[in-house]
Scaffold this active site. Structure first.
Site, PDB file in Angstrom:
ATOM      1  N   ARG A 111     -14.567 -38.232  54.119  1.00  0.00           N
ATOM      2  CA  ARG A 111     -13.436 -37.336  54.395  1.00  0.00           C
ATOM      3  C   ARG A 111     -13.798 -36.217  55.369  1.00  0.00           C
ATOM      4  O   ARG A 111     -12.918 -35.620  55.983  1.00  0.00           O
ATOM      5  CB  ARG A 111     -12.912 -36.737  53.096  1.00  0.00           C
ATOM      6  N   CYS A 125     -31.878 -41.580  35.855  1.00  0.00           N
ATOM      7  CA  CYS A 125     -32.984 -41.654  36.812  1.00  0.00           C
ATOM      8  C   CYS A 125     -33.754 -42.957  36.669  1.00  0.00           C
ATOM      9  O   CYS A 125     -33.971 -43.668  37.649  1.00  0.00           O
ATOM     10  CB  CYS A 125     -33.921 -40.464  36.616  1.00  0.00           C
ATOM     11  N   LYS A 132     -33.201 -47.222  42.634  1.00  0.00           N
ATOM     12  CA  LYS A 132     -32.769 -46.918  44.013  1.00  0.00           C
ATOM     13  C   LYS A 132     -33.948 -46.963  44.983  1.00  0.00           C
ATOM     14  O   LYS A 132     -33.888 -47.584  46.042  1.00  0.00           O
ATOM     15  CB  LYS A 132     -32.088 -45.552  44.012  1.00  0.00           C
ATOM     16  N   ARG A 168     -23.295 -33.034  54.091  1.00  0.00           N
ATOM     17  CA  ARG A 168     -22.889 -31.621  54.123  1.00  0.00           C
ATOM     18  C   ARG A 168     -23.895 -30.807  53.304  1.00  0.00           C
ATOM     19  O   ARG A 168     -24.308 -31.220  52.218  1.00  0.00           O
ATOM     20  CB  ARG A 168     -21.485 -31.480  53.521  1.00  0.00           C
ATOM     21  N   GLY A 207     -22.547 -38.144  50.771  1.00  0.00           N
ATOM     22  CA  GLY A 207     -23.674 -37.474  50.125  1.00  0.00           C
ATOM     23  C   GLY A 207     -24.862 -38.406  49.921  1.00  0.00           C
ATOM     24  O   GLY A 207     -25.002 -39.433  50.597  1.00  0.00           O
TER      25      GLY A 207
HETATM   26  P1  NDP Z   1     -22.699 -35.806  46.423  1.00  0.00           P
HETATM   27  O1  NDP Z   1     -22.093 -34.619  45.830  1.00  0.00           O
HETATM   28  O2  NDP Z   1     -24.002 -35.735  47.087  1.00  0.00           O
HETATM   29  O3  NDP Z   1     -21.689 -36.438  47.483  1.00  0.00           O
HETATM   30  C1  NDP Z   1     -20.374 -36.764  47.120  1.00  0.00           C
HETATM   31  C2  NDP Z   1     -19.644 -37.135  48.379  1.00  0.00           C
HETATM   32  O4  NDP Z   1     -18.368 -37.624  48.051  1.00  0.00           O
HETATM   33  C3  NDP Z   1     -19.470 -35.959  49.306  1.00  0.00           C
HETATM   34  O5  NDP Z   1     -19.653 -36.401  50.620  1.00  0.00           O
HETATM   35  C4  NDP Z   1     -18.027 -35.538  49.045  1.00  0.00           C
HETATM   36  O6  NDP Z   1     -17.430 -34.966  50.162  1.00  0.00           O
HETATM   37  C5  NDP Z   1     -17.385 -36.867  48.735  1.00  0.00           C
HETATM   38  N1  NDP Z   1     -16.235 -36.757  47.841  1.00  0.00           N
HETATM   39  C6  NDP Z   1     -16.166 -36.069  46.681  1.00  0.00           C
HETATM   40  N2  NDP Z   1     -14.948 -36.239  46.106  1.00  0.00           N
HETATM   41  C7  NDP Z   1     -14.246 -37.038  46.926  1.00  0.00           C
HETATM   42  C8  NDP Z   1     -12.940 -37.572  46.882  1.00  0.00           C
HETATM   43  N3  NDP Z   1     -12.103 -37.301  45.874  1.00  0.00           N
HETATM   44  N4  NDP Z   1     -12.534 -38.346  47.899  1.00  0.00           N
HETATM   45  C9  NDP Z   1     -13.367 -38.613  48.920  1.00  0.00           C
HETATM   46  N5  NDP Z   1     -14.624 -38.156  49.011  1.00  0.00           N
HETATM   47  C10 NDP Z   1     -15.062 -37.383  48.024  1.00  0.00           C
HETATM   48  O7  NDP Z   1     -22.676 -36.880  45.256  1.00  0.00           O
HETATM   49  P2  NDP Z   1     -23.423 -38.270  45.086  1.00  0.00           P
HETATM   50  O8  NDP Z   1     -22.551 -39.092  44.251  1.00  0.00           O
HETATM   51  O9  NDP Z   1     -23.870 -38.793  46.400  1.00  0.00           O
HETATM   52  O10 NDP Z   1     -24.701 -37.834  44.254  1.00  0.00           O
HETATM   53  C11 NDP Z   1     -24.530 -37.084  43.054  1.00  0.00           C
HETATM   54  C12 NDP Z   1     -25.691 -36.179  42.819  1.00  0.00           C
HETATM   55  O11 NDP Z   1     -26.780 -36.955  42.385  1.00  0.00           O
HETATM   56  C13 NDP Z   1     -26.164 -35.470  44.076  1.00  0.00           C
HETATM   57  O12 NDP Z   1     -25.539 -34.237  44.221  1.00  0.00           O
HETATM   58  C14 NDP Z   1     -27.630 -35.319  43.861  1.00  0.00           C
HETATM   59  O13 NDP Z   1     -27.852 -34.084  43.254  1.00  0.00           O
HETATM   60  C15 NDP Z   1     -27.969 -36.459  42.922  1.00  0.00           C
HETATM   61  N6  NDP Z   1     -28.665 -37.529  43.643  1.00  0.00           N
HETATM   62  C16 NDP Z   1     -29.895 -37.257  44.169  1.00  0.00           C
HETATM   63  C17 NDP Z   1     -30.580 -38.211  44.851  1.00  0.00           C
HETATM   64  C18 NDP Z   1     -31.913 -37.887  45.403  1.00  0.00           C
HETATM   65  O14 NDP Z   1     -32.518 -36.919  44.979  1.00  0.00           O
HETATM   66  N7  NDP Z   1     -32.408 -38.633  46.390  1.00  0.00           N
HETATM   67  C19 NDP Z   1     -30.036 -39.552  45.058  1.00  0.00           C
HETATM   68  C20 NDP Z   1     -28.731 -39.718  44.487  1.00  0.00           C
HETATM   69  C21 NDP Z   1     -28.080 -38.732  43.816  1.00  0.00           C
HETATM   70  P3  NDP Z   1     -17.693 -33.439  50.594  1.00  0.00           P
HETATM   71  O15 NDP Z   1     -18.992 -33.432  51.322  1.00  0.00           O
HETATM   72  O16 NDP Z   1     -16.532 -33.141  51.479  1.00  0.00           O
HETATM   73  O17 NDP Z   1     -17.686 -32.640  49.350  1.00  0.00           O
END
Ligand code: NDP
Length: 458
Positions: free
Chosen positions: A198, A42, A50, A204, A176
């Site tokens: 994807r 963080c 960020k 989502r 995400g």
């Molecule tokens: P997220 O889980 O939010 O998003 C990951 C994304 O990558 C999704 O869209 C997922 O698709 C896609 N994905 C996962 N695996 C693959 C793959 N093998 N190939 C292609 N696409 C893939 O993760 P982030 O990395 O964005 O963030 C991680 C966590 O950190 C978040 O869940 C959140 O809790 C936290 N975070 C919070 C923030 C905030 O509070 N503002 C800011 C940044 C991070 P699909 O949707 O289909 O699963």
């Protein structure tokens, strides 16, 4: 002689630091082990830098509409200045975290800790073993890259903050939080930005009106979307990275960033030596009190795979300390956690989405307002703000609040308070509006925009 403690914490991120400080303030002898920097993801390479970079990127919007308020602005941007100033602020925060720990009497051990048994932790560099009545694992997570050829040529959020120079273009994979926020940052700083995802639409799990509004806002800022597609491979092409996509397109980008989720940091932790069980997704399995399958070992934060948000880790760390060192068993309620995506526009939510509420409760009312934020009204900018309340029927309890637009996170944070108190629509309506604000919409909704009865939209 073996050093022994009431508590040894592995990992000085948000959850670990809070737990260590509270436990020490309650009289426990505490050591915290960290092999990188105090503050965790963080502070060092997550939320804090960020948000600073998001602020930097938002000047682009302000400059664009400045003319409508009579200003003439000649702007240029220097990446190196931003990186250096960010670094200074992170250094300051790290010192503050360190001082906070030391002030509470926590011993900070700069090393890598490995579980050596239910009550012992091995220090890799010192070659020493510490004894602990209780061990807390708060090692967080790390960005995960898809297993594709050339993945090493792509960066993650870890590297993105400290790039030597800004690339001329970037392809970001994911839909995400990280993908949306970094696309906002890079696009706002002038980088030609493309997001490949994807799925069919970004974010989502968020309310559909926020998802479509965020997509439209990002497109308006020049971000291109490629949906239903993944990156299959990367190779070096001069200064650029050549990307092969699953739709057979091959194209060069100045940089490629994976924002494809995060994985718990459990590798090499020695969990097996104490019989610490994992969940199906490879996180540390814990009960409501953050206790693992080994009674003397607890875990909090991202490593447990519950909700990967800093304030949740902090709350879990606090609850752990209350439970173990204050004789007050405290379970964290994970049911009503607010969250924000600091994209441009900004999105924030607490409670159920319209879709989830309709599935769960069958009968709900939805109050929706879309309007141009006042700051845009003098310019040609047509972007709309979205404010949505989801309630139980006929003025019942407010079970969802979803906002897209300026200040969304600040507004939702406040809405989360009455919602946690189980406020109904009449409680919101009792508040007199503050004018002119965007948030006044939340207390002036008259009739529902739509109703669901028996799960069917009327
Ligand atoms: P997220 O889980 O939010 O998003 C990951 C994304 O990558 C999704 O869209 C997922 O698709 C896609 N994905 C996962 N695996 C693959 C793959 N093998 N190939 C292609 N696409 C893939 O993760 P982030 O990395 O964005 O963030 C991680 C966590 O950190 C978040 O869940 C959140 O809790 C936290 N975070 C919070 C923030 C905030 O509070 N503002 C800011 C940044 C991070 P699909 O949707 O289909 O699963």
């Amino acid at each position: 002689m073996t050093r022994s403690y009431d508590l040894v914490v592995i990992g000085a991120g948000s959850g670990g630091v809070r737990a260590a400080r509270v436990a020490a303030n309650l009289g426990a002898s505490v050591a915290i082990i960290e092999d990188y920097r105090v503050g965790g993801t963080c502070v060092i390479r997550g939320c804090v830098p960020k948000k600073l970079y998001v602020y930097a990127s938002r000047f682009a919007d302000m400059f664009e509409i400045a003319g409508s308020f009579g200003w003439t602005v000649e702007a240029s941007f220097d990446w190196a200045t931003l990186v250096a100033n960010k670094q200074r602020e992170i250094d300051r925060l790290e010192k503050a975290y360190t001082a906070g720990l030391e002030g509470s009497g926590v011993e900070i051990i700069r090393d890598r800790g490995t579980i050596a048994g239910p009550n012992s932790v091995r220090l890799r560099d010192a070659g020493e073993t510490l004894e602990a009545k209780t061990i807390l694992i708060s090692t967080g997570g790390h960005p995960s890259k898809p297993a594709i050829p050339g993945a090493e040529l792509g960066i993650t959020s870890n590297e993105a903050f400290d790039l030597k120079t800004l690339p001329h273009s970037i392809l970001i994979e994911g839909g995400g939080y990280v993908a949306v926020e970094f696309a906002t940052i890079f696009a706002g700083l002038g980088v030609k930005t493309t997001l490949v995802y994807r799925g069919e639409r970004i974010l989502r799990g968020f309310d559909d009106d926020l998802r479509t509004g965020m997509e439209a806002g990002m497109q308006m800022r020049g971000i291109q979307f490629i949906y239903g597609t993944t990156i299959c491979g990367l190779s070096q092409a001069g200064q650029d990275v050549s990307v092969t996509l699953s739709n057979d397109v091959v194209a060069p980008y100045g940089a490629v960033m994976f924002a494809t989720g995060r994985a718990p940091n459990i590798h090499g932790l020695g969990l097996e030596t104490a019989g610490v069980a994992l969940t199906e997704t490879g996180a540390i399995a814990v009960d409501a009190y953050s206790r693992t399958s080994c009674p003397s070992i607890y875990a909090v934060g991202d490593v447990t795979g519950r909700i990967a948000l800093t304030p949740v880790a902090i709350r879990e760390g606090q609850a752990f300390a209350e439970t173990v060192f204050n004789n007050t068993p405290t379970a964290v309620d994970h049911s009503l956690v607010g969250t924000a995506v600091f994209g441009e526009p900004e999105a924030a939510a607490v409670g159920l989405t319209e879709h989830d509420a309709a599935c769960a409760h069958k009968d709900i009312d939805v109050y929706l307002a879309r309007f141009r934020p006042m700051i845009n009204t003098l310019s040609q900018r047509s972007e709309r703000m979205v404010m949505k309340l989801v309630t139980l029927p006929d003025g019942g309890r407010v079970i969802g609040c979803h906002i897209l637009g300026p200040g969304a996170a600040e507004i939702v944070q406040m809405a989360a308070i009455p919602m946690a108190m189980k406020a109904d629509k009449a409680d919101f309506d009792r508040a007199i509006a503050m004018h002119p604000t965007a948030a006044e919409e939340l207390v002036t909704f008259k009739a529902p925009s739509c109703r669901y009865r028996g799960g069917i939209r009327q």
